[in-house]
Design an enzyme around this catalytic site. Structure first.
Site, mmCIF file in Angstrom:
data_model
loop_
_atom_site.group_PDB
_atom_site.id
_atom_site.type_symbol
_atom_site.label_atom_id
_atom_site.label_comp_id
_atom_site.label_asym_id
_atom_site.label_seq_id
_atom_site.Cartn_x
_atom_site.Cartn_y
_atom_site.Cartn_z
ATOM 1 N N ARG A 185 62.639 48.940 40.568
ATOM 2 C CA ARG A 185 61.952 48.843 39.270
ATOM 3 C C ARG A 185 62.719 49.565 38.160
ATOM 4 O O ARG A 185 62.141 50.168 37.270
ATOM 5 C CB ARG A 185 60.526 49.409 39.375
ATOM 6 C CG ARG A 185 59.643 48.718 40.391
ATOM 7 C CD ARG A 185 59.466 47.225 40.068
ATOM 8 N NE ARG A 185 58.732 46.583 41.163
ATOM 9 C CZ ARG A 185 59.315 46.025 42.218
ATOM 10 N NH1 ARG A 185 60.635 45.973 42.298
ATOM 11 N NH2 ARG A 185 58.602 45.466 43.163
ATOM 12 N N GLU A 237 54.468 52.501 35.679
ATOM 13 C CA GLU A 237 55.433 51.407 35.614
ATOM 14 C C GLU A 237 55.526 50.800 34.218
ATOM 15 O O GLU A 237 56.619 50.501 33.744
ATOM 16 C CB GLU A 237 55.068 50.327 36.644
ATOM 17 C CG GLU A 237 56.087 49.217 36.752
ATOM 18 C CD GLU A 237 55.836 48.306 37.945
ATOM 19 O OE1 GLU A 237 56.181 47.117 37.857
ATOM 20 O OE2 GLU A 237 55.305 48.783 38.974
ATOM 21 N N SER A 294 50.567 46.200 38.483
ATOM 22 C CA SER A 294 50.686 47.518 39.115
ATOM 23 C C SER A 294 50.986 48.563 38.045
ATOM 24 O O SER A 294 52.017 48.493 37.382
ATOM 25 C CB SER A 294 51.799 47.506 40.155
ATOM 26 O OG SER A 294 51.513 46.562 41.170
#
Length: 351
Positions: free
Chosen positions: A160, A343, A239
């Site tokens: 990520r 995130e 998420s």
């Protein structure tokens, strides 16, 4: 290029949160994107680049500068080579590659947002990451004032993360190129246990492309991860936290805390993350720390379908969302000694 002033930004995000932009530009060509960025840089005006708004948390005060919404279009397929304009809707592009019989991104179906955001976040799900198929990224380099083409090895992809995320004020992604696979109508080997189980096959097997995509869409929908304006569980950024990656000492300390809190017979999720590190599940941590599905009493709550998604139940503010996020982070840290990392990108606010 469309220009608006004091323009609401909440409708441009999947959270439907955030105050207005002093100025909002919508660019439909690469030249317009570059011109808008150059104008902002030359005048010293703060600039926020927005694509699909699916990974963005904007403060209630909005953005006192220029917001550039990238709405470029372009889907060019040559054999197994695919080039997408940054503004292309990602989930639509995935559907088109499946229709073309090409494998490599079929398990990334249903992910909201634009193609240009995928290399920034190194988007991944259900055993696939875009870094495994991206060959080049074309971007405008604000430092040099030139358009550059970065090969995959120059993008510094990791979990990520990427070179683009590490230097958010340097590059503006214009186009992304992918090398896909013609496997005779079959998917890439299934890497994710849940996907394989749902399809009744073993990990590593291939399945029909369309079936892989449909299965992922069904799994995502069951977790509120496919956009639906009528379903507040999808008024989220998907998420909200990344899965923690722990070194050996951190992992041992974590296991001790788990045994102390939940019992010696409880084994938390663990996946090899390279260099002796272990990745565990943020969703598991949140749930075991007491933040179950639907947690919360205000307009911002945990999804009723998935503990990893924080949601706007309607009428929430960004501060409502951040208060919930901070509560979850503190609770997980107190319970297990692990600090969760958000995130989504935050604008004008900090977690």
């Amino acid at each position: 290029m469309q220009e608006l002033h004091d323009a609401p930004l909440a409708p441009l995000t999947t959270f439907r949160l955030g105050g207005p932009a002093a100025r909002l530009l919508t660019a439909t060509t690469d030249d317009e994107v570059i011109a808008a960025v150059r104008e902002a840089d030359d005048s010293g005006t703060p600039l926020l680049v927005v694509g699909g708004g699916s990974n963005l948390v904007i403060g209630d005060k909005g953005f006192d500068g220029t917001v550039l919404r990238i709405a470029t279009e372009g889907f060019e397929l040559s054999g197994t080579e695919l080039e997408l304009a940054a503004g292309e809707v990602w989930t639509d592009a995935v559907a088109r590659t499946v229709e073309a019989g090409l494998a490599g991104i079929e398990c990334l179906a249903g992910i909201p947002g634009s193609a240009g955001a995928t290399p920034i976040q190194n988007v991944g799900a259900y055993g696939q990451e875009v870094s495994s198929v991206i060959t080049e990224v074309v971007a405008y380099d604000r430092t040099t004032g030139r358009t550059v083409t970065l090969a995959d090895e120059d993008c510094a992809f990791s979990y990520r993360h990427s070179r683009f995320k590490a230097a958010p004020d340097r590059f503006v992604v214009l186009r992304v190129r992918f090398g896909l696979e013609d496997a005779g109508g079959l998917s890439a080997p299934l890497r994710y246990p849940e996907t394989a189980r749902a399809m009744g096959v073993e990990q590593g097997e291939r399945v029909p492309l369309a079936s892989a995509r449909e299965t992922v869409l069904r799994l995502r929908a069951g977790k509120g991860m496919v956009l639906d304006p009528e379903d507040h569980d999808t008024w989220s950024a998907g998420s909200f936290f990344t899965n923690p990656i722990l070194d050996e000492a951190e992992h041992n300390a974590f296991l001790a805390r788990v045994a102390e809190r939940l019992g010696a017979d409880v084994t938390p999720p663990a996946f090899p993350a390279g260099d002796g590190r272990v990745k565990t599940s943020a969703a598991w941590l949140i749930d075991k720390a007491g933040f179950t599905k639907g947690y919360g009493t205000g307009p911002a709550r945990i999804s009723t379908k998935h503990t990893l998604a924080l949601t706007n139940r309607g009428g929430a503010t960004t501060e409502d969302l951040l208060a919930l996020a901070r509560e979850v982070v503190a609770g997980v840290r107190d319970a297990f000694g692990v600090t969760l990392v958000n995130e989504p990108v935050t604008v004008g606010v900090d977690l």
